[in-house]
Design an enzyme around this catalytic site. Structure first.
Site, PDB file in Angstrom:
ATOM      1  N   HIS A  82       0.843  -1.196   0.000  1.00  0.00           N
ATOM      2  CA  HIS A  82       0.000   0.000   0.000  1.00  0.00           C
ATOM      3  C   HIS A  82       0.879   1.248   0.000  1.00  0.00           C
ATOM      4  CE1 HIS A  82      -3.491   2.515   0.803  1.00  0.00           C
ATOM      5  NE2 HIS A  82      -2.699   3.214   1.603  1.00  0.00           N
ATOM      6  N   ASP A 161     -15.074   3.237   7.662  1.00  0.00           N
ATOM      7  CA  ASP A 161     -14.000   4.174   7.332  1.00  0.00           C
ATOM      8  C   ASP A 161     -14.465   5.169   6.269  1.00  0.00           C
ATOM      9  OD1 ASP A 161     -11.195   5.170   7.110  1.00  0.00           O
ATOM     10  OD2 ASP A 161     -11.455   4.393   5.081  1.00  0.00           O
ATOM     11  N   ARG A 168     -14.416  13.337   8.561  1.00  0.00           N
ATOM     12  CA  ARG A 168     -13.133  13.957   8.945  1.00  0.00           C
ATOM     13  C   ARG A 168     -12.753  15.046   7.947  1.00  0.00           C
ATOM     14  NH1 ARG A 168      -9.410   9.158   8.627  1.00  0.00           N
ATOM     15  NH2 ARG A 168      -7.771  10.690   8.919  1.00  0.00           N
ATOM     16  N   SER A 183      -7.401   4.264   9.595  1.00  0.00           N
ATOM     17  CA  SER A 183      -8.192   4.323   8.363  1.00  0.00           C
ATOM     18  C   SER A 183      -7.522   3.473   7.270  1.00  0.00           C
ATOM     19  CB  SER A 183      -8.303   5.790   7.930  1.00  0.00           C
ATOM     20  OG  SER A 183      -8.680   5.902   6.596  1.00  0.00           O
ATOM     21  N   LYS A 187      -8.582  -0.925   5.886  1.00  0.00           N
ATOM     22  CA  LYS A 187      -8.836  -1.444   4.527  1.00  0.00           C
ATOM     23  C   LYS A 187      -7.865  -2.568   4.188  1.00  0.00           C
ATOM     24  CE  LYS A 187      -8.923   2.905   3.602  1.00  0.00           C
ATOM     25  NZ  LYS A 187      -9.057   4.298   3.335  1.00  0.00           N
TER      26      LYS A 187
HETATM   27  N1  URA Z   1      -5.810   7.645   3.249  1.00  0.00           N
HETATM   28  C1  URA Z   1      -6.742   6.927   3.909  1.00  0.00           C
HETATM   29  O1  URA Z   1      -7.215   5.914   3.430  1.00  0.00           O
HETATM   30  N2  URA Z   1      -7.165   7.402   5.118  1.00  0.00           N
HETATM   31  C2  URA Z   1      -6.686   8.519   5.681  1.00  0.00           C
HETATM   32  O2  URA Z   1      -7.088   8.868   6.770  1.00  0.00           O
HETATM   33  C3  URA Z   1      -5.703   9.239   4.978  1.00  0.00           C
HETATM   34  C4  URA Z   1      -5.281   8.769   3.754  1.00  0.00           C
END
Ligand code: URA
Length: 433
Positions: A82, A161, A168, A183, A187
């Site tokens: 990632h 999320d 957010r 966050s 995933k």
């Molecule tokens: N990317 C994400 O998936 N979440 C965040 O909070 C910031 C960047």
């Protein structure tokens, strides 16, 4: 349990229990807690922070709020990668085929681009016919057969999320390390791999502008991953200028193909080998990252990584002939050089500005529903450290609309900074955690 009590507790700097975090995530996802109460809790978390246990609990609760991908039918250790995002980041297109060429299963879920940073899914769709909507069964079958599949994230991946991130975004609570780390990792955990290699960018084109913050974020994500039984490594890499030379969907795919042919830009190749080597190690195919790096280099020399990309494109409905003949990708009507009015050494290229220029040309999405033009973008000709004189070409704009090209040209010119002295060479890989 009452949301009011959770807000009050966090406001006073107290620790939220597992049950409290699970309650708030579950009920918020189901629409039982209003946005205004969650906003207040987020702001309290922003100021008071969360400890390690709270961050782990939040990550797991968000991961479990939707589909948890079961990859157990795929043989071998599944390793995911990632990136925290950046301009010109086409690493997945290089790393995934290299790693898969060594027989390591790569079952990758990727995202689309939004704003000025691109997404792997959009880039792959530059291949005529390539489908990123892959049925779960076929996804697993492809990984078992050819060791690689790359699909778009399912709509139900960590829905908590998705809701929290949107909130957010409008309540000034994005830039909190625990919230970012949970966050991203929610995933990754829901995506089902056994090991995770993270590319955490630092610099002006990155989410984290300061190196110190990037290290903190990387440490936090590694702690979460390892805490949830995923073998996790993070590489902190420079994003103080775009990665490689190409920015824009098909232009980036062409650069990735050239990299797999052994003709890629040095920074891109280095990053792909560094990230990939840790994936190879995590998959148990090499004792050390150095050994993993050598194996990956062989996939380039022997052409097996390039062949793997062709197999991927073919398996997902794309035209694999594009890999051999990159002239088959759609081209723009206009390629316009951008010439400098300055002279001296290039000291900095504001990556965000280059990403915005590509978006203005039509290569990125301003909103989720924007339609993108795969052919447009910027190819950088001179990077940081190069010496230039007035009239030299800095970059080439690939565009289809003269007015947009004009705006993009101004953006590209404003992205460049110059000094009289040759700038000190910056370390590209800043650290490994
Ligand atoms: N990317 C994400 O998936 N979440 C965040 O909070 C910031 C960047």
């Amino acid at each position: 349990m009452r949301m009011y009590d959770l807000i009050e507790k966090k406001k006073l700097g107290m620790v939220l229990s597992n049950d409290e975090i699970n309650y708030f995530i579950k009920d918020y996802t189901e629409g039982m807690i209003p946005d205004y109460q969650v906003s207040a809790l987020l702001m309290a978390i922003y100021f008071m922070g969360m400890n390690e246990e709270e961050t782990l609990a939040l990550t797991l609760a968000m991961a479990k709020s939707g589909d948890m991908l079961d990859l157990s039918k795929i043989n071998g250790i599944k390793v995911d990668k990632h990136s925290t995002g950046g301009v010109g980041d086409k690493t997945t297109l290089v790393i995934a085929p290299m790693v898969a060429a060594l027989g390591i299963p790569v079952a990758k879920m990727s995202g689309r681009g939004l704003g000025h940073t691109g997404g792997t899914i959009d880039k792959l769709e530059s291949f005529d016919g390539f489908s990123t909507k892959v049925d779960k069964e076929i996804f697993i079958k492809n990984v078992n057969n050819i060791k690689i599949a790359i699909a778009g994230q399912t709509a139900n991946l960590a829905p908590a999320d998705k809701k929290l991130y949107a909130l957010r975004d409008v309540t000034a609570t994005v830039d909190n390390i625990s919230l970012i780390a949970s966050s991203i990792m929610s995933k990754k955990i829901a995506s089902g791999s056994n090991a995770i290699v993270l590319d955490v960018k630092t610099g002006s084109g990155a989410f984290m502008k300061k190196e110190e913050d990037s290290f903190k974020l990387a440490e936090e994500m590694v702690k979460i991953g390892n805490g949830l039984d995923r073998d996790t490594t993070a590489i902190i890499s420079d994003m103080d200028q775009p990665l490689g030379n190409a920015v824009g969907n098909s232009l980036e795919v062409i650069e990735a193909i050239e990299t797999l042919k052994g003709n890629g830009p040095e920074d891109l190749m280095d990053l792909c080998l560094t990230l990939g080597s840790h994936m190879v190690k995590a998959a148990g195919k090499a004792e050390t990252a150095e050994e993993g790096r050598k194996l990956l280099e062989e996939t380039i020399v022997k052409g097996t990584a390039l062949e793997k990309l062709k197999e991927l494109v073919d398996a997902q409905g794309g035209n694999k002939l594009f890999v051999d003949d990159t002239d088959m990708f759609r081209k723009t009507k206009i390629i316009q050089p951008v010439k400098t009015n300055d002279s001296g050494y290039i000291s900095h290229i504001e990556a965000d500005e280059i990403g915005i220029a590509s978006m203005i040309l039509g290569g990125g999405r301003e909103t989720k529903d924007s339609i993108i033009d795969f052919s447009v973008g910027i190819v950088i000709d001179k990077k940081v450290g190069a010496k230039v004189s007035k009239g030299d070409v800095l970059a080439y704009i690939h565009g289809n609309d003269q007015e947009k090209i004009k705006i993009a040209e101004e953006k590209v010119l404003s992205a460049y900074e110059f000094t009289e002295e040759k700038p000190k060479e910056r370390k590209f890989i800043k650290g490994i955690i």
